[in-house]
Enzyme design. Structure first.
Site, PDB file in Angstrom:
ATOM      1  N   LYS A   1      -7.898  86.269  85.532  1.00 33.00           N
ATOM      2  CA  LYS A   1      -8.265  85.772  86.870  1.00 33.00           C
ATOM      3  C   LYS A   1      -9.766  85.478  86.947  1.00 33.00           C
TER       4      LYS A   1
ATOM      5  N   ASN B   1     -22.742  95.463  81.531  1.00 30.45           N
ATOM      6  CA  ASN B   1     -22.268  96.111  80.301  1.00 30.45           C
ATOM      7  C   ASN B   1     -20.805  95.798  80.037  1.00 30.45           C
TER       8      ASN B   1
ATOM      9  N   TYR C   1     -23.530  97.350  97.375  1.00 30.94           N
ATOM     10  CA  TYR C   1     -23.771  98.083  96.113  1.00 30.94           C
ATOM     11  C   TYR C   1     -25.215  97.921  95.665  1.00 30.94           C
ATOM     12  N   SER C   2     -25.657  96.649  95.535  1.00 28.58           N
ATOM     13  CA  SER C   2     -27.001  96.455  94.970  1.00 28.58           C
ATOM     14  C   SER C   2     -28.094  96.921  95.932  1.00 28.58           C
TER      15      SER C   2
ATOM     16  N   THR D   1     -29.887  98.840  87.838  1.00 26.97           N
ATOM     17  CA  THR D   1     -29.206  97.583  87.506  1.00 26.97           C
ATOM     18  C   THR D   1     -30.109  96.377  87.742  1.00 26.97           C
ATOM     19  N   ASP D   2     -29.781  95.265  87.095  1.00 26.94           N
ATOM     20  CA  ASP D   2     -30.521  94.017  87.332  1.00 26.94           C
ATOM     21  C   ASP D   2     -30.244  93.465  88.725  1.00 26.94           C
TER      22      ASP D   2
ATOM     23  N   LYS E   1     -28.397 100.594  95.316  1.00 27.28           N
ATOM     24  CA  LYS E   1     -29.073 100.847  94.042  1.00 27.28           C
ATOM     25  C   LYS E   1     -30.575 100.562  94.202  1.00 27.28           C
TER      26      LYS E   1
ATOM     27  N   ARG F   1     -10.570  93.859  82.901  1.00 32.53           N
ATOM     28  CA  ARG F   1      -9.452  93.376  83.725  1.00 32.53           C
ATOM     29  C   ARG F   1      -8.742  92.236  83.000  1.00 32.53           C
TER      30      ARG F   1
ATOM     31  N   ARG G   1     -23.712  86.043  83.867  1.00 36.63           N
ATOM     32  CA  ARG G   1     -24.068  87.455  83.732  1.00 36.63           C
ATOM     33  C   ARG G   1     -24.655  87.629  82.334  1.00 36.63           C
TER      34      ARG G   1
ATOM     35  N   THR H   1     -14.327 110.656  90.545  1.00 36.98           N
ATOM     36  CA  THR H   1     -13.769 109.734  91.539  1.00 36.98           C
ATOM     37  C   THR H   1     -12.702 108.919  90.817  1.00 36.98           C
TER      38      THR H   1
ATOM     39  N   ILE I   1     -22.887 114.957  93.303  1.00 37.88           N
ATOM     40  CA  ILE I   1     -24.361 114.964  93.269  1.00 37.88           C
ATOM     41  C   ILE I   1     -24.964 115.128  94.665  1.00 37.88           C
TER      42      ILE I   1
ATOM     43  N   GLY J   1     -20.373  86.062  99.062  1.00 43.97           N
ATOM     44  CA  GLY J   1     -21.787  86.335  98.751  1.00 43.97           C
ATOM     45  C   GLY J   1     -22.065  86.443  97.258  1.00 43.97           C
TER      46      GLY J   1
HETATM   47  P1  NAD Z   1     -18.531 103.938  86.679  1.00 43.10           P
HETATM   48  O1  NAD Z   1     -18.056 103.599  88.038  1.00 43.10           O
HETATM   49  O2  NAD Z   1     -17.670 103.618  85.495  1.00 43.10           O
HETATM   50  O3  NAD Z   1     -18.812 105.525  86.589  1.00 43.10           O
HETATM   51  C1  NAD Z   1     -19.459 106.228  87.606  1.00 43.10           C
HETATM   52  C2  NAD Z   1     -19.224 107.719  87.374  1.00 43.10           C
HETATM   53  O4  NAD Z   1     -19.923 108.442  88.397  1.00 43.10           O
HETATM   54  C3  NAD Z   1     -17.755 108.143  87.453  1.00 43.10           C
HETATM   55  O5  NAD Z   1     -17.433 109.015  86.408  1.00 43.10           O
HETATM   56  C4  NAD Z   1     -17.659 108.840  88.806  1.00 43.10           C
HETATM   57  O6  NAD Z   1     -16.659 109.841  88.842  1.00 43.10           O
HETATM   58  C5  NAD Z   1     -19.057 109.430  88.936  1.00 43.10           C
HETATM   59  N1  NAD Z   1     -19.437 109.666  90.339  1.00 43.10           N
HETATM   60  C6  NAD Z   1     -19.318 108.795  91.373  1.00 43.10           C
HETATM   61  N2  NAD Z   1     -19.767 109.379  92.505  1.00 43.10           N
HETATM   62  C7  NAD Z   1     -20.192 110.628  92.163  1.00 43.10           C
HETATM   63  C8  NAD Z   1     -20.763 111.691  92.893  1.00 43.10           C
HETATM   64  N3  NAD Z   1     -20.990 111.604  94.221  1.00 43.10           N
HETATM   65  N4  NAD Z   1     -21.095 112.814  92.236  1.00 43.10           N
HETATM   66  C9  NAD Z   1     -20.874 112.928  90.898  1.00 43.10           C
HETATM   67  N5  NAD Z   1     -20.313 111.956  90.155  1.00 43.10           N
HETATM   68  C10 NAD Z   1     -19.978 110.812  90.779  1.00 43.10           C
HETATM   69  O7  NAD Z   1     -19.960 103.300  86.555  1.00 43.10           O
HETATM   70  P2  NAD Z   1     -20.704 102.669  85.292  1.00 43.10           P
HETATM   71  O8  NAD Z   1     -20.327 101.261  85.167  1.00 43.10           O
HETATM   72  O9  NAD Z   1     -20.555 103.586  84.144  1.00 43.10           O
HETATM   73  O10 NAD Z   1     -22.211 102.720  85.825  1.00 43.10           O
HETATM   74  C11 NAD Z   1     -23.031 103.864  85.578  1.00 43.10           C
HETATM   75  C12 NAD Z   1     -24.419 103.609  86.128  1.00 43.10           C
HETATM   76  O11 NAD Z   1     -24.984 102.465  85.482  1.00 43.10           O
HETATM   77  C13 NAD Z   1     -24.458 103.311  87.620  1.00 43.10           C
HETATM   78  O12 NAD Z   1     -25.600 103.925  88.150  1.00 43.10           O
HETATM   79  C14 NAD Z   1     -24.577 101.795  87.689  1.00 43.10           C
HETATM   80  O13 NAD Z   1     -25.227 101.395  88.863  1.00 43.10           O
HETATM   81  C15 NAD Z   1     -25.422 101.522  86.461  1.00 43.10           C
HETATM   82  N6  NAD Z   1     -25.261 100.202  85.847  1.00 43.10           N
HETATM   83  C16 NAD Z   1     -24.011  99.730  85.544  1.00 43.10           C
HETATM   84  C17 NAD Z   1     -23.885  98.508  84.876  1.00 43.10           C
HETATM   85  C18 NAD Z   1     -22.522  97.968  84.478  1.00 43.10           C
HETATM   86  O14 NAD Z   1     -22.438  96.845  84.006  1.00 43.10           O
HETATM   87  N7  NAD Z   1     -21.440  98.707  84.638  1.00 43.10           N
HETATM   88  C19 NAD Z   1     -25.030  97.772  84.560  1.00 43.10           C
HETATM   89  C20 NAD Z   1     -26.294  98.282  84.903  1.00 43.10           C
HETATM   90  C21 NAD Z   1     -26.386  99.500  85.537  1.00 43.10           C
HETATM   91  O1  DAU Z   2     -25.444  93.339  86.598  1.00 44.31           O
HETATM   92  C1  DAU Z   2     -25.143  94.683  86.457  1.00 44.31           C
HETATM   93  C2  DAU Z   2     -23.939  95.016  87.281  1.00 44.31           C
HETATM   94  O2  DAU Z   2     -22.814  94.484  86.594  1.00 44.31           O
HETATM   95  C3  DAU Z   2     -23.748  96.499  87.524  1.00 44.31           C
HETATM   96  O3  DAU Z   2     -24.821  96.973  88.279  1.00 44.31           O
HETATM   97  C4  DAU Z   2     -22.433  96.784  88.237  1.00 44.31           C
HETATM   98  O4  DAU Z   2     -22.221  98.183  88.331  1.00 44.31           O
HETATM   99  C5  DAU Z   2     -21.308  96.158  87.447  1.00 44.31           C
HETATM  100  O5  DAU Z   2     -20.073  96.323  88.127  1.00 44.31           O
HETATM  101  C6  DAU Z   2     -21.574  94.678  87.211  1.00 44.31           C
HETATM  102  O6  DAU Z   2     -21.516  93.936  88.455  1.00 44.31           O
HETATM  103  P1  DAU Z   2     -20.774  92.505  88.561  1.00 44.31           P
HETATM  104  O7  DAU Z   2     -20.343  92.340  89.953  1.00 44.31           O
HETATM  105  O8  DAU Z   2     -21.588  91.453  87.927  1.00 44.31           O
HETATM  106  O9  DAU Z   2     -19.529  92.812  87.564  1.00 44.31           O
HETATM  107  P2  DAU Z   2     -17.966  92.478  87.630  1.00 44.31           P
HETATM  108  O10 DAU Z   2     -17.380  92.961  86.353  1.00 44.31           O
HETATM  109  O11 DAU Z   2     -17.340  92.954  88.886  1.00 44.31           O
HETATM  110  O12 DAU Z   2     -17.946  90.892  87.648  1.00 44.31           O
HETATM  111  C7  DAU Z   2     -18.600  90.133  86.654  1.00 44.31           C
HETATM  112  C8  DAU Z   2     -18.486  88.660  87.025  1.00 44.31           C
HETATM  113  O13 DAU Z   2     -17.109  88.254  86.885  1.00 44.31           O
HETATM  114  C9  DAU Z   2     -18.849  88.381  88.465  1.00 44.31           C
HETATM  115  O14 DAU Z   2     -19.514  87.117  88.510  1.00 44.31           O
HETATM  116  C10 DAU Z   2     -17.515  88.296  89.191  1.00 44.31           C
HETATM  117  C11 DAU Z   2     -16.578  87.756  88.133  1.00 44.31           C
HETATM  118  N1  DAU Z   2     -15.179  88.221  88.160  1.00 44.31           N
HETATM  119  C12 DAU Z   2     -14.933  89.555  88.342  1.00 44.31           C
HETATM  120  C13 DAU Z   2     -13.646  90.022  88.324  1.00 44.31           C
HETATM  121  C14 DAU Z   2     -13.342  91.496  88.524  1.00 44.31           C
HETATM  122  C15 DAU Z   2     -14.139  87.309  87.946  1.00 44.31           C
HETATM  123  O15 DAU Z   2     -14.351  86.095  87.767  1.00 44.31           O
HETATM  124  N2  DAU Z   2     -12.855  87.783  87.923  1.00 44.31           N
HETATM  125  C16 DAU Z   2     -12.556  89.098  88.100  1.00 44.31           C
HETATM  126  O16 DAU Z   2     -11.356  89.472  88.049  1.00 44.31           O
END
Ligand code: NAD
Ligand code: DAU
Length: 333
Positions: free
Chosen positions: A201, A176, A146-147, A119-120, A150, A189, A210, A37, A57, A270
């Site tokens: 931003k 992460n 999203y959550s 995820t948490d 999940k 970002r 977080r 994607t 998937i 939210g």
């Molecule tokens: P990401 O968005 O960077 O990567 C997701 C990957 O899944 C991409 O490579 C995308 O191409 C693939 N994908 C999406 N839809 C698909 C489909 N239908 N079939 C096959 N592949 C598909 O996400 P991430 O941040 O690496 O998160 C990975 C996992 O970890 C997720 O399940 C997310 O909920 C979980 N998670 C993320 C965080 C975080 O902080 N990013 C924290 C805790 C848990």
């Molecule tokens: O807690 C685990 C989750 O962490 C994962 O399950 C999600 O996949 C992952 O995207 C992440 O979710 P958040 O919404 O917490 O992450 P994000 O990076 O989007 O934002 C982190 C915090 O920063 C959130 O409080 C929003 C804020 N934020 C985000 C962006 C993009 C900003 O202040 N400025 C920004 O530009």
């Protein structure tokens, strides 16, 4: 020798997992299934000896064939960005719910093991000043599309364990950061904003908390759970960074990159206030501990390494930058 099927292995956490697993267990065979994607990038796996399959998937026959050739499935694939889920929840329902269901059915048919990455955020949020942390027993209370999807996927996994005797484990991890993270997310970002001469931003006042963890610490925990986790169990993963808010993180990035200014932009509707993980069970049962712990030294070191990665990999993020920022600009963010 095992065959691991890694879904979402071309995304942020999945590709870091494949790199770590290939280093740690070089005799394992790895198949990656990824739809590519907007969030996936085949180049994240370059130089690695893996079988790469581009596919969805939700594609039952494809998933069935790949699961039949694997011993263990590590399920990272998801739509992962909260802000996107507020604009269009539909792909979240498809991938996170229908996709997980499709995998579970194949795993049931072929009697394989699943490790489900969650995820948490399934626990909802805590008040900003709360000393509380989420445990594995905390009731689910997701806030965003999203959550919620999940949370639904976790419930599906537990139901397939209990009703059909499927072999599965689940991990719920906090936010992460690290290399290969899509630049729509908070930390990359801001790093790429600064590298691009834009202001970082901050949503709203930036009081939200977080519980940041380096991606290698998350994946090291997943490998431990794969090898030693108890069947049917859930493990929380977190690195005890639940005392720094978004404003402090942005100021730390600014300090490490030698800039002073950032701007406040429209808040997320939210917006979850505080996440904090209690990972005692994982630490006690499996002896896992994060390398990048405590904000003052660990997160500083992890962010320094992450900033260096984005500096050195401009060709990786540059093609995405304008489009990502235009999308945010339309929403005043
Ligand atoms: P990401 O968005 O960077 O990567 C997701 C990957 O899944 C991409 O490579 C995308 O191409 C693939 N994908 C999406 N839809 C698909 C489909 N239908 N079939 C096959 N592949 C598909 O996400 P991430 O941040 O690496 O998160 C990975 C996992 O970890 C997720 O399940 C997310 O909920 C979980 N998670 C993320 C965080 C975080 O902080 N990013 C924290 C805790 C848990
Ligand atoms: O807690 C685990 C989750 O962490 C994962 O399950 C999600 O996949 C992952 O995207 C992440 O979710 P958040 O919404 O917490 O992450 P994000 O990076 O989007 O934002 C982190 C915090 O920063 C959130 O409080 C929003 C804020 N934020 C985000 C962006 C993009 C900003 O202040 N400025 C920004 O530009």
């Amino acid at each position: 020798m095992r065959t691991l099927l890694v879904t979402g292995g071309a995304g942020f956490i999945g590709s870091n997992f494949v790199h770590l697993a290939a280093r740690q267990n070089p005799t394992d065979r790895i198949i990656v299934l990824d739809k590519i994607t907007y969030a996936g990038n085949r180049d994240n796996l370059s130089g690695l000896d893996v079988e790469f399959v581009q596919g969805d998937i939700c594609d039952g026959p494809l998933v069935d064939e790949l699961v039949s050739r694997s011993d263990v499935v590590i399920h990272f694939a998801a739509e992962s960005h909260n802000d996107n889920s507020l604009r269009d929840p539909s792909p979240f329902v498809d991938t996170n719910l229908v996709g997980t269901f499709t995998l579970l059915e194949a795993i049931r048919r072929h009697a394989r093991h699943l490790h489900h990455i969650s995820t948490d955020e399934v626990f909802g949020d805590l008040p900003i000043d709360s000393p509380e942390r989420f445990t594995e027993e905390t009731p689910y209370r997701p806030s965003s599309p999203y959550s919620a999807t999940k949370a639904g996927s976790d419930h599906l996994v537990r139901a397939w364990v209990r009703s059909f005797g499927v072999s599965a484990t689940i991990s719920n991890c906090s936010n992460n950061y690290g290399p290969y993270q899509h630049i729509e997310k908070f930390i990359p970002r801001q790093i790429t904003n600064i590298l691009d001469g834009r202001l970082p931003k901050l949503y709203g006042t930036g009081e939200q908390v977080r519980d940041w963890i380096h991606v290698d610490d998350h994946n090291a925990a997943v490998l431990q759970i794969l090898d030693h986790g108890r069947m049917g169990e859930t493990y929380n993963i977190g690195a005890d960074n639940d005392h720094v808010n978004n404003r402090q993180v942005i100021e730390l990035i600014c300090e490490l990159m030698g800039v002073e200014d950032y701007e406040h932009v429209a808040d997320r509707p939210g917006h979850d206030q505080r996440y904090a993980m209690d990972s005692t069970k994982l630490r006690r049962e499996l002896g896992w501990a994060p390398r990048y712990t405590d904000t003052e030294t660990g997160m500083r070191a992890g962010l320094t390494q992450t900033i260096a990665w984005y500096r050195e990999h401009e060709q990786w993020w540059r093609p995405l930058k304008q489009q990502v920022e235009s999308g945010y600009q339309e929403r005043g963010q």
